[in-house]
Scaffold this active site. Sequence first.
Site, short mmCIF file in Angstrom:
data_model
loop_
_atom_site.label_atom_id
_atom_site.label_comp_id
_atom_site.label_asym_id
_atom_site.label_seq_id
_atom_site.Cartn_x
_atom_site.Cartn_y
_atom_site.Cartn_z
N LEU A 1 0.87 -1.16 0.00
CA LEU A 1 0.00 0.00 0.00
C LEU A 1 0.91 1.22 0.00
CD1 LEU A 1 -2.60 -1.00 2.77
CD2 LEU A 1 -2.92 -1.11 0.28
N ASP A 2 0.58 2.24 -0.79
CA ASP A 2 1.43 3.42 -0.79
C ASP A 2 1.34 4.11 0.57
OD1 ASP A 2 -0.65 5.56 -0.88
OD2 ASP A 2 -1.08 4.68 -2.84
N ALA A 3 2.25 5.02 0.82
CA ALA A 3 2.38 5.62 2.15
C ALA A 3 1.10 6.31 2.61
CB ALA A 3 3.55 6.61 2.17
#
Length: 241
Positions: free
Chosen positions: A103-105
């Site tokens: 998952l992106d930040a």
Amino acid sequence: MRLQKYLAHAGVASRRAAEEIVRAGRVTLDGAVVTDPARDVPDDGSVAVRVDGRDVAPVRETVVFAVHKPAGVVSTARDTHGRPTVVGLVPAGERRLYPVGRLDADTTGLLLLTDDGALADLLTHPRYEVPKTYVATVAGGRVGPAALQRLREGVELDDGPTLPATVEQPRPGELRITLREGRKRQVRRMCRAVGHPVRALRRVRMGPLELGRLAPGEWRALDGREVAALRDAARPPADRP
């Protein structure tokens, strides 16, 4: 324990691939070539198991953690910029844990961590199309029928059209999207392509596993039945019970 299961649990390959490795004569037990994937192998390290001449570590109990990833935490084991990582949220001890997908930040929600490399590969391999569900808060208020239809049928992105997706709109400006593929920042790119950029994004389900009541930063260890259900979700439909 059957040899193909031993190899899969040791992270050598999936059970199906491990069976092929054994039949190809690439595995030895105490120096003797074995070609029967169903051969029993003790899991206490008393027998030397080698693949292509390399030692395979004795099978030990693997772990799978479900984590609610908060915003600002990166989905890697280490970060060269010193940012907090998702692995730092769980009691890894001496185990080497791998995030299952990313998952992106800025995205929050369900992420799995495990030291079972074979399971991680199964859950992320495009062939198995393990469904993942996201809840997106989008700009522009209510998403119209035409935009919803585009999301459901497939959106043309710069790396090609997306697969059909399940898309619901529980309330204006909120979408529940289930994908069977995992391209980089896919939900954000799809929503932007139909004129409704994402303001907030949370993953709430992976295969049969739901985020449930885990608060941001919390984790729990999965039990055997949950891990088995994940393995079943990562099998081709024809092979599922």
